[in-house]
Design a protein around this motif. Structure first.
Motif, short mmCIF file in Angstrom:
data_model
loop_
_atom_site.label_atom_id
_atom_site.label_comp_id
_atom_site.label_asym_id
_atom_site.label_seq_id
_atom_site.Cartn_x
_atom_site.Cartn_y
_atom_site.Cartn_z
N PHE A 219 -29.59 -2.81 -16.32
CA PHE A 219 -30.46 -1.79 -16.89
C PHE A 219 -30.23 -1.64 -18.40
O PHE A 219 -31.17 -1.49 -19.18
N LEU B 156 -29.29 -3.93 -20.50
CA LEU B 156 -29.94 -5.04 -21.21
C LEU B 156 -31.48 -4.91 -21.14
O LEU B 156 -32.17 -5.16 -22.11
N ASN B 157 -31.98 -4.49 -19.96
CA ASN B 157 -33.43 -4.23 -19.83
C ASN B 157 -33.88 -3.23 -20.89
O ASN B 157 -34.91 -3.40 -21.53
N GLN B 158 -33.08 -2.18 -21.04
CA GLN B 158 -33.46 -1.11 -21.96
C GLN B 158 -33.49 -1.59 -23.40
O GLN B 158 -34.04 -0.95 -24.28
N ARG B 159 -32.91 -2.74 -23.67
CA ARG B 159 -32.96 -3.29 -25.02
C ARG B 159 -34.06 -4.35 -25.15
O ARG B 159 -34.13 -5.07 -26.13
N GLY B 160 -34.88 -4.49 -24.08
CA GLY B 160 -36.02 -5.40 -24.16
C GLY B 160 -35.81 -6.75 -23.49
O GLY B 160 -36.66 -7.62 -23.56
N ILE B 161 -34.64 -6.92 -22.86
CA ILE B 161 -34.31 -8.22 -22.26
C ILE B 161 -34.69 -8.18 -20.77
O ILE B 161 -34.31 -7.24 -20.07
N ASP B 162 -35.45 -9.16 -20.30
CA ASP B 162 -35.88 -9.08 -18.90
C ASP B 162 -34.71 -9.41 -17.95
O ASP B 162 -33.67 -9.90 -18.37
N MET C 143 -27.24 -13.72 -19.15
CA MET C 143 -26.35 -13.30 -20.23
C MET C 143 -25.03 -12.74 -19.67
O MET C 143 -23.94 -13.08 -20.15
N PRO D 154 -38.65 -1.27 -17.34
CA PRO D 154 -37.76 -0.83 -18.43
C PRO D 154 -37.85 -1.72 -19.67
O PRO D 154 -37.90 -1.21 -20.79
N GLU D 155 -37.89 -3.06 -19.45
CA GLU D 155 -37.91 -3.94 -20.62
C GLU D 155 -39.24 -3.85 -21.37
O GLU D 155 -39.28 -3.99 -22.59
N ALA E 23 -39.00 -0.83 -23.53
CA ALA E 23 -38.16 -1.13 -24.69
C ALA E 23 -38.97 -1.91 -25.73
O ALA E 23 -38.90 -1.62 -26.92
N ARG E 24 -39.72 -2.89 -25.24
CA ARG E 24 -40.49 -3.73 -26.17
C ARG E 24 -41.60 -2.94 -26.85
O ARG E 24 -42.03 -3.26 -27.95
N VAL F 104 -39.54 2.11 -26.92
CA VAL F 104 -38.74 3.21 -26.36
C VAL F 104 -37.27 2.79 -26.36
O VAL F 104 -36.93 1.72 -25.86
N PHE F 105 -36.43 3.61 -26.92
CA PHE F 105 -35.00 3.28 -27.01
C PHE F 105 -34.19 4.42 -26.44
O PHE F 105 -34.41 5.59 -26.77
N ALA G 191 -32.13 -9.33 -27.93
CA ALA G 191 -32.97 -8.14 -27.72
C ALA G 191 -34.05 -8.06 -28.80
O ALA G 191 -35.23 -7.88 -28.51
N ALA H 4 -36.70 -10.65 -28.36
CA ALA H 4 -37.59 -10.34 -27.23
C ALA H 4 -38.65 -9.33 -27.68
O ALA H 4 -39.84 -9.44 -27.34
N ILE H 5 -38.21 -8.35 -28.45
CA ILE H 5 -39.13 -7.32 -28.92
C ILE H 5 -40.11 -7.91 -29.95
O ILE H 5 -41.31 -7.65 -29.91
N LEU I 105 -33.16 -2.32 -33.73
CA LEU I 105 -34.40 -2.47 -32.96
C LEU I 105 -35.54 -1.60 -33.50
O LEU I 105 -36.70 -1.81 -33.16
#
Lengths: 502, 252
Positions: A453, A455-461, A468, B72-73, B76-77, B80-81, B102, B105-106, B162
């Motif tokens: 979660f 890592l997800n929250q930082r945009g990583i699927d 990772m 969630p991802e 984030a993209r 939202v942080f 990260a 990805a964004i 980010l």
């Protein structure tokens, strides 16, 4: 977490005697006397394929085909006769249907692969995998069987390497070539670390081995390149019974890489290889493996049985042998790269990442046999289980009664992805000297939802996140790999885990 | 930017949020205060898309999109942080590798070019200075062996890299000494612009001395019971939460 997920057994010595290696294996430590055996051969060598099945004629056929000296044929035959009396071992924590050893061809000239004209003709799925692994284009072509242009012609590259190595007196060639050109070295060292009596699969290999590699580093020579590069270029069909022998004379150094991160498909289901390493005084051999044989499909159909015997001996003082392995392929993996620490002050190391997914099974680990004084060994094992796979670490640390001040550090970690897989640890300790210091650490963890979660929250699927986290978990082992392979190995883990999260 | 209407959230069949309403516009800072167990962290986590939290009713619109429908991802993209209350350790993964992955990805999502290692390192070094962190943290494993304060600063560093549109700070002040608190607040203030918004979840008023909110909301038992400006936070500091608990739920 199911109860199966987390088994740590502490076996007793009696367990070890019949479960992890036979009594024969233990004799390896002593020199084996081989009885003389004479046998002429009269095999017809007109045909290219030996008849199906395994008998003495098959072995004579193979040996004659390869124009082997008599000592080698005798050795093969002794191995075969010994093998006939042996039982296939069933102590590993793996399951597979019985193997019919008579229902197989043991010699066939390598079939030339169909040559493709350009990368466009290569299976797009395979191309995609190459891209993900970051394999250079010229090498992609070679692996896929595409004709390479004149400049990057693999033969010329190989020749350049060979010249460079020859300058240093290094012998690096196929096992068959070594038999022809350096029979004295083969006779001296073949079977000196893994005798044919060692175990069922080693005996079978000794009887019928097809080809492999031979490497000899003379006294005081530091091999100027990773032998990997050359090996990858020459990773032709070495067959299912591969035999490798590496000898490092006094003060010599070599780093050797076996295998390839690219997916390897093979029609032979059973692979029983043998690797022997001899390190003389002050010599160091670093042996790295990346194994990515076909693991079978998602339902556990097909895949390679990889039953390998790998062992090195630090023959004299201050020798060092280091095994690093990244095992992601094969339906079943059964291997214990080991070190016999005979010379005083010698060092043995084992760094392992074993990843299983879907229905893969792995039973792997090491044996560190301390015989000399002040010998040291390090074991770092990282098991990763995903899907419905079973992953076992099995390791032996033995300190014999003359091995004063021997030291061992073992760390065996298991990482579980999902709740249908299994991780098992079977550490065996046999300490016969009170001055020994032996440390064993073991952990079992589940890949954390909170880590994913985060890592997800930082945009990583999620798939990249698992890749990772798993790579981070394996970092200590990857650091031991030669640089260019460390990068490919990281990508390989991520690919092997694809689809492991639902 | 963010519109929350009648948000009901349960965790393992226990209702935690019982109809929260909130409107956040670009450039604003909203503080969410409340006693322990009032649902503050649930509120922060549900906006970030944590799975264990089940939305049973209500809607959340973020930049015109249904936020609750996004993974969630994806959130984030889209900018939202969440600065975690308990940042997670990822052994063996360097902070720089993590953040580069990260950020790229964004950037990919935004249709921007990928940064290479050198470009990223330059950016990361600038951001490290912003929160007065030693560059060596870039090479260390993510949060592995970090002190509580270092972990919280690392969250703000990540936020700085980010550049989110909506940053939610979940008790970022807890476990910080006064110097670290000042550094963290300073970092947040430097990142403030008319385009982004912050939701600052905190138990104590002291962070709000440094990060001055436009609005303060008091969350009690899963509802926002009081809303006001920064003076509300001061009053809570003086009088505690008891006086608001008796109030009826009001809409922010």
């Amino acid at each position: 977490m199911s109860t199966e997920n987390d088994t740590v057994k502490t076996p007793q010595k009696s367990d070890y005697d019949d479960k992890f290696g036979s009594a024969e294996q233990q004799e390896t430590i002593e020199k084996l006397t081989q009885s003389d055996y004479k046998w002429g051969f009269t095999t017809d060598i007109e045909t290219e394929v030996a008849p199906k099945g395994l008998n003495e004629d098959t072995i004579r056929f193979i040996s004659a085909k390869k124009k082997e000296p008599e000592f080698l044929l005798e050795w093969r035959l002794k191995a075969f006769r010994y093998w006939q009396k042996m039982q296939e071992p069933h102590w590993p924590n793996v399951n597979y249907p019985p193997i019919d050893y008579q229902d197989a061809y043991y010699y066939a000239a390598p079939k030339p692969k169909k040559e493709l004209k350009s990368m466009d003709e290569v299976d797009p799925q395979l191309r995609e995998t190459f891209e993900k692994l970051g394999i250079p284009l010229d090498e992609q072509k070679r692996l896929a069987g595409v004709a390479v242009d004149a400049v990057m012609d693999s033969v010329s590259v190989a020749t350049t390497f060979k010249k460079e190595l020859a300058k240093h007196g290094i012998i690096f060639c196929s096992f068959s070539d070594a038999v022809q050109n350096h029979p004295d070295l083969i006779e001296k060292y073949l079977g000196s670390v893994v005798p044919y009596t060692d175990n069922f699969f080693a005996a079978l290999n000794s009887a019928v081995f097809s080809d492999g590699s031979f490497c000899y580093i003379p006294k005081g020579v530091r091999c100027p390149m990773e032998l990997s590069t050359y090996f990858r270029i020459n990773a032709a069909n070495t067959g299912q019974f591969e035999r490798t022998l590496i000898v490092a004379e006094e003060g010599a150094y070599v780093s050797y890489l076996e295998g390839c991160t690219a997916p390897m498909r093979d029609e032979n289901q059973l692979h029983a290889a043998v690797v022997e390493i001899v390190a003389h005084k002050d010599a160091e051999v670093k042996y790295s493996t990346v194994q990515n044989w076909y693991p079978g499909d998602k339902n556990g159909v097909g895949g390679i049985y990889n039953f390998v015997t790998k062992r090195g001996i630090c023959l004299e003082e201050n020798a060092k042998i280091s095994w690093t392995q990244v095992e992601t392929g094969s339906a079943i993996t059964w291997k214990y790269p080991s070190v016999i620490l005979k010379g005083d002050n010698s060092i043995g190391e084992f760094y392992s990442v074993a990843l299983t997914n879907n229905y893969q099974q792995a039973d792997t680990g090491t044996k560190m046999i301390h015989l000399g004084k002040n010998t040291r060994s390090t074991i770092i094992s990282k098991g990763i289980s995903a899907g419905k796979s079973q992953n076992s670490y099995r390791g032996l640390v033995r300190v014999s009664k003359n091995a004063d001040n021997a030291r061992n550090f073992s760390q065996c970690d298991s990482l579980l992805i999902g709740d249908k897989c299994g991780a098992h640890t079977f550490p065996y300790l046999e300490i016969s000297n009170t001055t020994a210091k032996v440390e064993h650490e073991a952990t079992t963890s589940k890949i954390g939802e909170d880590q994913i979660f985060y890592l997800n929250q930082r945009g990583i699927d999620t798939e990249d996140a698992i890749g990772m986290i798993v790579n981070g978990y394996c970092k200590e082992v990857f650091m031991e790999l030669p640089m260019e392979f460390a990068v490919e190995a990281r990508n390989l883990l991520a690919i092997s885990l694809e689809g492991s999260v639902g | 930017m963010l519109s929350i209407k009648n948000l009901h959230v349960s965790v393992e069949d226990t209702e935690i949020l019982k109809g929260v309403n909130l409107e956040v516009k670009p450039g604003e800072i909203h503080a969410i205060m409340g006693p322990n167990g009032s649902g503050k962290s649930t509120f922060a986590n549900v906006l970030a898309g944590r799975e264990e939290y089940e939305v049973t009713d209500g809607e959340v619109t973020y930049l015109g999109q249904d936020l609750l429908d996004m993974a969630p991802e994806e959130r984030a993209r889209e900018g939202v942080f969440l600065a975690f209350q308990y940042p997670v350790e990822i052994p063996g993964v360097s902070t720089s590798h993590f953040m580069k992955t990260a950020l790229n990805a964004i950037r990919e999502h935004r249709g921007e070019e990928q940064l290479d290692a050198m470009q990223f390192l330059k950016l990361a070094r600038e951001k490290m200075q912003l929160i007065e962190m030693d560059e060596k943290f870039l090479h260390r494993s993510v949060n592995d062996g970090f002190s509580g304060g270092e972990k919280k600063r690392n969250e703000i560093f990540q936020m700085a890299v980010l550049e989110p549109k909506l940053a939610i700070l979940d008790e970022t002040d807890s476990g910080l000494d006064i110097d670290a608190l000042r550094i963290v607040a300073n970092g947040v203030n430097k990142l403030r612009s008319s385009d982004n918004a912050f939701i600052v979840v905190t138990h104590y008023q002291r962070l709000l001395n440094y990060i001055v909110p436009d609005y303060v909301h008091v969350l009690v038992d899963g509802r926002i019971v009081e809303s006001g400006d920064k003076n509300l936070a001061l009053r809570l500091e003086e009088q505690g939460y008891d006086w608001v608990k008796d109030n009826d739920a009001v809409t922010a």
